[in-house]
Write an enzyme that holds these catalytic residues in place. Structure first.
Site, PDB file in Angstrom:
ATOM      1  N   LYS A  61       0.813  -1.222   0.000  1.00  0.00           N
ATOM      2  CA  LYS A  61       0.000   0.000   0.000  1.00  0.00           C
ATOM      3  C   LYS A  61       0.843   1.266   0.000  1.00  0.00           C
ATOM      4  CE  LYS A  61      -4.587  -1.113   1.052  1.00  0.00           C
ATOM      5  NZ  LYS A  61      -5.843  -0.438   1.098  1.00  0.00           N
TER       6      LYS A  61
ATOM      7  N   GLU B  60      -5.729  12.713   7.149  1.00  0.00           N
ATOM      8  CA  GLU B  60      -5.821  12.715   5.690  1.00  0.00           C
ATOM      9  C   GLU B  60      -7.125  13.336   5.253  1.00  0.00           C
ATOM     10  OE1 GLU B  60      -5.420   8.584   4.517  1.00  0.00           O
ATOM     11  OE2 GLU B  60      -7.580   8.307   4.580  1.00  0.00           O
TER      12      GLU B  60
ATOM     13  N   ASN C  32     -17.291  -3.803   1.798  1.00  0.00           N
ATOM     14  CA  ASN C  32     -16.161  -3.825   0.872  1.00  0.00           C
ATOM     15  C   ASN C  32     -16.227  -4.938  -0.162  1.00  0.00           C
ATOM     16  OD1 ASN C  32     -14.879  -1.556   1.931  1.00  0.00           O
ATOM     17  ND2 ASN C  32     -14.070  -2.797   3.623  1.00  0.00           N
TER      18      ASN C  32
ATOM     19  N   GLU D  87      -7.704   1.470  -9.077  1.00  0.00           N
ATOM     20  CA  GLU D  87      -8.898   1.836  -8.331  1.00  0.00           C
ATOM     21  C   GLU D  87      -8.777   3.245  -7.765  1.00  0.00           C
ATOM     22  OE1 GLU D  87     -10.615  -2.452  -6.852  1.00  0.00           O
ATOM     23  OE2 GLU D  87      -9.642  -1.192  -5.352  1.00  0.00           O
TER      24      GLU D  87
ATOM     25  N   GLU E 290      -5.595   1.908  -5.048  1.00  0.00           N
ATOM     26  CA  GLU E 290      -4.612   0.842  -5.249  1.00  0.00           C
ATOM     27  C   GLU E 290      -4.733   0.333  -6.669  1.00  0.00           C
ATOM     28  OE1 GLU E 290      -5.401  -2.615  -2.920  1.00  0.00           O
ATOM     29  OE2 GLU E 290      -7.545  -2.549  -3.263  1.00  0.00           O
TER      30      GLU E 290
ATOM     31  N   ASN F 285      -4.873  -3.185  -8.885  1.00  0.00           N
ATOM     32  CA  ASN F 285      -5.016  -4.636  -8.877  1.00  0.00           C
ATOM     33  C   ASN F 285      -4.340  -5.197 -10.115  1.00  0.00           C
ATOM     34  OD1 ASN F 285      -6.532  -4.718  -6.483  1.00  0.00           O
ATOM     35  ND2 ASN F 285      -8.331  -4.051  -7.633  1.00  0.00           N
TER      36      ASN F 285
ATOM     37  N   PHE G  25     -27.300 -11.822   5.233  1.00  0.00           N
ATOM     38  CA  PHE G  25     -26.327 -12.264   4.238  1.00  0.00           C
ATOM     39  C   PHE G  25     -25.437 -13.400   4.728  1.00  0.00           C
ATOM     40  CE2 PHE G  25     -27.692  -8.072   2.996  1.00  0.00           C
ATOM     41  CZ  PHE G  25     -27.907  -8.201   1.631  1.00  0.00           C
TER      42      PHE G  25
END
Lengths: 699, 510
Positions: free
Chosen positions: A143, A227, A262, A302, A315, A317, A375
């Site tokens: 990251k 941030e 997510n 992303e 990030e 992928n 779920f």
């Protein structure tokens, strides 16, 4: 113009060919191994087959009868069901490659797809990796490193200060540099603890202090960083494609804001939010980032995008994404084919100018997760699995990527995804409508699944407007999913269809043999329909008069409205394709006493169709409330009681183990949800229970 | 003349009001419908022909002569269900509590006699306080007359009992002798002695619901064959059941038009039996996928779930299904499951309903609990029932068929007509492990040798082919084509004629 139909007919294995390739260097691979399972393995096999490349599947014990094994030309067994003993054991995969003589490996997504060691092992063995070079995987895998590289490549990143902040004054200074709103976060934080959002200096001072205190108390570590707080965040990603000859392009964006914890649920391309300038900026930065790490193959960058279309790198992928089909549907590019060609050393034969946006595509991920039970993953046998037909549907197209089949098993060992249902149409509204119809005729039985939930999302005004953020599910379904209630007009259409269908069933009943001649039963015209869907007030009776003719029937309602119903449903059909009032209506139909269970548009309705006399008497029946289960421990799945840990009269604490249920070879410990006293135990070790059987009761 | 017609009308209206509006309201207040409302729901609209509307009791004791309501607490007659004739009696709780007098019983007997003579089912709706105490032994005699007719009618016409209110004391024995009993949850109960007597005699504290409610009788005692949420649902489901049954033992079961492909292939059945022989699967999936339109009417769904019984249709014709359920106790046979299935098989045989047996049975349940309670004789009931049945019998073994249970479950040796097996079946005297431990007792100390012997035994016997070599299995079939093969087997057997040696009756181990 619609994309060529054959491209989307995945089951036929034909995919639109790109312009003839200028081969450079080596001939195409003869055989590739797919180091994956499920739908993505099947997806890769389809393209390989189209390209004339032989395929090798690998499989664990749990996948012996899996679809990808059946589809591949060869299959190699690689171990027991758990992925860490099979699919992600590099040595085992390398053995399979050696055994099969495959020249290249497609890793799919997940498993070894972003594993630099695997790429390294392949390189050492002289086998091509259908993916990026190991250096790119490594660089993007971390990251902090990836963010640094992105910043150096002038990719927009979330502004923030990672160093230690001494006091509130410094925090205010930094916040002003970043620009409000800002997020003040504890380094060691998690679960929302030690986290504050500040919109101005005052809030910043307060937030800094309270975050610091909370962090010190909760984590014993009061380090704080700040941030940029991204408001109205959307998840939008760019598909890039690079070759080993320095060419790189972007294939537009995908919007993946509809997520649950997510996990992406609904994706679409293009994004309803981006404008051409933003798209171009994001695309160019993405390609720049890819080039900066020497990227080849398909990859995804992303971003998080705020309400003002400011975008920030999240990030990269370094693999094929689950949701890649939506990009394929709007660009006509077969990404897997491109990956294979790039891995074979061929230069890209598409330029940025060739990449267009043709129409709109939506993907719904069907998961074996029961939306009515928060779920909860639902594993087991697919007693019924009938996806909608792929290909044209209305003026759109349906594509279904799957790795399962009727009679197959959703196993506990892997991702509970059943299928990726994609639709395409010239417009977004069109693609949503095709999706609704495709969902209505998608039959999945035997396990719980989220089909009603995604159907509900397709009808949600916020989704339809395109105005959604990554908080969509959390905000719109704060108490979980409780089913769908249809609008009155739609209910009336269902009622009309149910009445007409029931008449067909009644006429058949009246045609049984052994009747008393001349005293047969006459099926009447007057009926009363009730539709119950768990929503109070929904089960108001609809008295109707049915006048049938050769082609269908006119269903007359009490208020004078008449709906025309046509369709060739016969008793026993599990799907009814009806035309009601000139518009199609697709119903999933199950038998039930005096009517049906009907499912459409995510709604689950119990339809009673009775004669007026039956309805009059049924109205006298007491409403039986479902038993209060709040003081009971219900069996969450069919299984065997292995152990009961408490006795009647015991006081139990929240979280205390109550009993163990074995299901699908897994031991599940059921725990107390709150403090209480066990008043009655209804099950003993060795009992096999069904879902919702009462195991024990509390005072 | 007009006056006379008007008087008839008045009398009828009077009779139809039963015990009057107040009592009707009270009946509704209990969540129950009246006797006539129930008949309205049971029969095709406008088809009810009532008899004995004006019957009144003849009791003169205890002032009863002053209270002689029309109908005497029961409504009787006939009508049609989807055009097929049925006889019905419906006790009227609003009239003298539905209590049974001599005349009340005579009304029931009258329609039962008609039913036997004319060949149509009898459906009894029970909602009665019990014997009419004021009549004393006359009332008991009435019960006796009904009982005798239940016995006479058994095996001649189907008899169905709906329990829709109290049914206590001697009254329970009439439904007990009928073919099927259905109850309504929360508003019906059946027991020989009520909670008060129970408390006095045994000191047990128990509610009527716990002692004899729908849950008790469908799950624990097996007295009832099914339970429903309310009167409306119960009656609708009885209509559904009647569509499966022949009108009498003189007629074939009814045939209903069907919308299903006889040759339908179900590829998913190829994977129904799991790889691991100890993993359960749901036999109901197989039943649903064989049946026309997936339509299955289950009998005793909540009792002895290790065996499944019920009706399906194949090519529109009724077939009775008996199936081991691997999901529950591995589908083992025990006292309860043998009793449940034996009674079902005998019903099918009595009424010319062909029987499909689906077999996955590891044997009989061992243990003192079973032996002390007589599993020998109870297990023999199923064996006996299968062996005496002369209706078409088709058997399919899906997986295990071990030992004595293999013979019991409609094997070739019990005159089954067509015996199929899936390739996954294992027909053997017992599982490989147990067999090896007996045959190779000497090697018990050596796990390696035992493993080798076990593998050898599995190779030799854990398949259908040893049985197929001997003709005990007529054919090993593909799971996917089961519906077609089974349907064709029954089609082939439509002309089957088989008889038993003359006897007064057999002596099944009761």
């Amino acid at each position: 113009m619609a994309p060529s139909r054959s491209f989307f007919m995945c089951s036929s294995g034909t995919v639109r060919r790109l312009p003839k390739f200028h081969k450079k260097g080596t001939a195409m691979f003869d055989k590739i191994l797919i180091a994956n399972r499920g739908e993505i393995a099947c997806r890769v096999i389809k393209t390989a087959r189209k390209m004339g490349i032989k395929t090798v599947a690998i499989y664990s014990d749990a996948d012996k009868n899996a679809l990808h094994v059946e589809m591949a030309d060869e299959a190699v067994h690689i171990g027991p069901p758990p992925a860490n003993q099979s699919y992600i054991v590099i040595d085992k995969v390398m053995d399979a490659i050696k055994k099969s003589g495959a020249q290249a490996v497609h890793p799919g997504y997940g498993f070894l797809s972003e594993n630099a060691k695997f790429a390294e092992a392949l390189e050492a063995a002289g086998v091509a990796f259908i993916g990026p070079p190991k250096g790119a995987i490594e660089a993007m895998g971390d990251k902090i490193t990836s963010k640094k590289i992105a910043q150096e490549a002038d990719v927009s990143t979330v502004p923030g200060y990672m160093g230690l902040i001494e006091d509130a004054d410094e925090a205010v200074k930094i916040s002003n540099e970043i620009g409000y709103p800002v997020m003040i976060k504890a380094s060691a934080g998690g679960g929302g603890k030690g986290m504050r959002i500040a919109w101005n200096d005052e809030e910043c001072r307060e937030g800094f202090q309270s975050s610091k205190n909370e962090a010190a108390n909760s984590f014993g570590d009061d380090r704080i960083f700040i941030e940029k707080f991204v408001t109205q965040p959307r998840h939008i990603e760019i598909q890039v494609l690079c070759d080993a000859h320095g060419n790189g392009i972007y294939l537009n964006e995908r919007e993946c804001s509809i997520q649950r914890r997510n996990q992406k649920v609904v994706e679409e391309a293009p994004s309803p939010f981006l404008d051409e300038a933003t798209r171009k900026a994001m695309g160019e930065q993405s390609v720049a980032l890819a080039k900066a790490v020497g990227y080849t193959s398909a990859g995804t960058v992303e971003f998080i995008v705020d309400g003002d279309k400011n975008f920030y790198f999240l990030e990269m992928n370094t693999r094929l994404q689950v949701e890649h089909p939506v990009t394929e549907l709007i660009t006509g590019v077969d990404l897997v084919e491109q990956m294979i060609r790039v891995a074979n050393g061929e230069p890209l034969n598409i330029t940025q100018d060739d990449v267009q946006i043709n129409g709109w595509a939506i993907e719904n991920r069907l998961y074996a997760e029961d939306p009515y039970r928060n779920f909860l993953p639902s594993i087991g046998r697919l007693t019924r699995y009938r996806p909608p037909a792929e290909g044209e549907l209305g003026d759109g197209i349906v594509r279904n990527d799957t790795g399962v089949y009727e009679g197959g098993e959703i196993s506990m060992y892997y991702d509970p995804m059943i299928a990726k249902l994609c639709t395409w149409a010239p417009t977004r509204e069109g693609a949503i409508e095709v999706m609704r119809n495709a969902l209505d005729s998608f039959e999945v039985e035997g396990i719980g699944h989220n089909l009603p939930f995604v159907a509900a999302v397709m009808d949600h005004p916020k989704f339809i407007s395109g105005d959604m953020t990554t908080a969509f599910i959390a905000e719109e379904y704060p108490d979980g999913f409780e089913g769908v209630s249809l609008a009155q007009d739609e209910l009336r259409r269902v009622a009309a269809a149910a009445a007409a269908m029931n008449r067909v069933a009644e006429i058949r009943r009246a045609r049984i043999s052994g009747r008393l001649d001349n005293h047969e039963r006459r099926v009447g015209e007057d009926w009363v329909v009730t539709l119950k869907g768990g929503v109070p007030g929904e089960d108001v009776p609809w008295p109707v008069k049915i006048e049938a003719d050769q082609e269908g029937s006119n269903v007359k309602f009490e208020d004078g409205k008449t709906l025309r119903v046509e369709g060739n449903w016969t008793p026993g059909d599990s799907l009814a394709h009806m035309m009601v009032d000139g518009a199609p209506l697709v119903l999933k139909v199950d038998k039930a006493t005096q009517g049906f269970r009907l499912r459409t548009r995510g709604a689950d309705l119990r339809a009673h169709i009775r004669t007026p006399r039956q309805a009059e008497l049924a109205a006298l029946m007491p409403e039986k409330l479902p038993p209060d289960t709040s003081k009971m421990l219900l069996c969450p799945m069919p299984g065997l009681i292995v152990k009961v840990d408490v006795a009647e009269g015991d006081e139990v604490q929240e979280g205390q183990a109550l009993c163990t249920v074995e299901a699908m070879k897994m031991e599940n410990i059921l725990r107390a949800e709150r403090k209480g006293v066990v008043s009655k135990i209804n099950a003993a070790a060795g009992d096999s229970l069904a879902v919702d059987d009462v195991i024990m009761e509390f005072e | 003349m007009k006056d006379i017609l008007a008087e008839l009308q008045d009398r009828r209206e009077n009779a139809r009001l039963g015990g009057g509006q107040k009592r009707i309201d009270a009946q509704h207040g209990r969540g129950k419908l009246t006797a006539r409302e129930r008949i309205d729901l049971l029969l095709d609209e406008g088809s009810f022909e009532e008899y004995d509307t004006f019957v009144a009791h003849r009791c003169t004791d205890f002032g009863m002569e002053k209270n002689r309501p029309y109908g005497d607490g029961v409504v009787t007659g006939w009508g049609t269900i989807n055009g097929r004739m049925v006889y019905v009696f419906s006790q009227d709780f609003t009239v003298l509590g539905g209590s049974v007098s001599a005349t009340h019983a005579a009304k029931i007997c009258k329609i039962m006699d008609m039913a036997m003579q004319n060949g149509a089912p009898v459906i009894g709706i029970n909602d009665s306080g019990g014997a009419r105490i004021q009549e004393g032994v006359d009332s008991l005699a009435g019960y006796g007359e009904v009982f005798q007719r239940n016995i006479m009618a058994s095996g001649v016409v189907p008899q169905i009992s709906l329990i829709m209110g109290p049914c206590a004391g001697g009254a329970v024995y009439s439904p007990a002798m009928t073919d099927f009993i259905f109850m309504v949850k929360d508003s019906s109960y059946m027991f020989v002695t009520g909670p008060d007597v129970v408390k006095t005699v045994t000191n047990e504290q128990v509610t009527a619901e716990e002692l004899g409610g729908a849950s008790t009788h469908t799950k624990k005692s097996s007295v009832a064959d099914g339970a429903f949420e309310n009167d409306v649902e119960a009656i609708a489901e009885v209509r559904r059941l009647v569509d499966f049954l022949p009108s009498s033992n003189r007629e074939k079961p009814p045939v209903r038009p069907f919308f299903d492909d006889v040759d339908r292939i179900e590829t998913s059945l190829d994977t129904l039996v799991p790889e691991n022989p100890n993993t359960p699967y749901d036999m109901k999936e197989l039943i649903n996928k064989i049946a026309d339109e997936g339509d299955f009417y289950e009998i005793q769904e909540d009792f002895a779930k290790n065996i499944i019984t019920g009706f399906i249709r194949l090519e529109g014709q009724t077939v009775g299904v008996v199936a081991n359920q691997p999901l529950v106790l591995a589908g083992v046979l025990d006292i309860d499951s043998a009793r449940k299935a034996a009674r079902f098989v005998r019903f099918c045989d009595a009424f010319e309903i062909p029987i499909l047996s689906l077999v996955d049975v590891p044997g009989f349940l061992p243990g003192t609990g079973q032996e002390y309670r007589g599993v020998i004789k109870h297990g023999a009931k199923l064996l006996f029932a299968y062996g005496e049945a002369t209706v078409p019998k088709v058997t399919l073994i899906t997986r295990k068929s071990y030992g004595g249970a293999y013979v019991v479950m409609a094997s070739k040796h019990l005159r089954a007509d067509v015996n199929y097996a899936w390739p996954t079946s294992e027909i053997a005297v017992m599982g490989a492990k147990g067999a090896t431990e007996i045959i190779h007792r000497a090697d018990l100390g050596d796990p390696e040798k035992i493993a080798a012997h076990t593998a050898e035994y599995e190779d030799r016997f854990a398949n259908p082919f040893v049985a197929a070599e001997r003709g005990f299995i007529d054919e090993v079939i593909q799971p996917r084509s089961t519906r077609k093969r089974v349907a064709r087997a029954f089609a082939m057997l439509r002309g089957k004629k088989q008889s038993m040696p003359w006897k007064k009756h057999d002596n099944i181990p009761l």
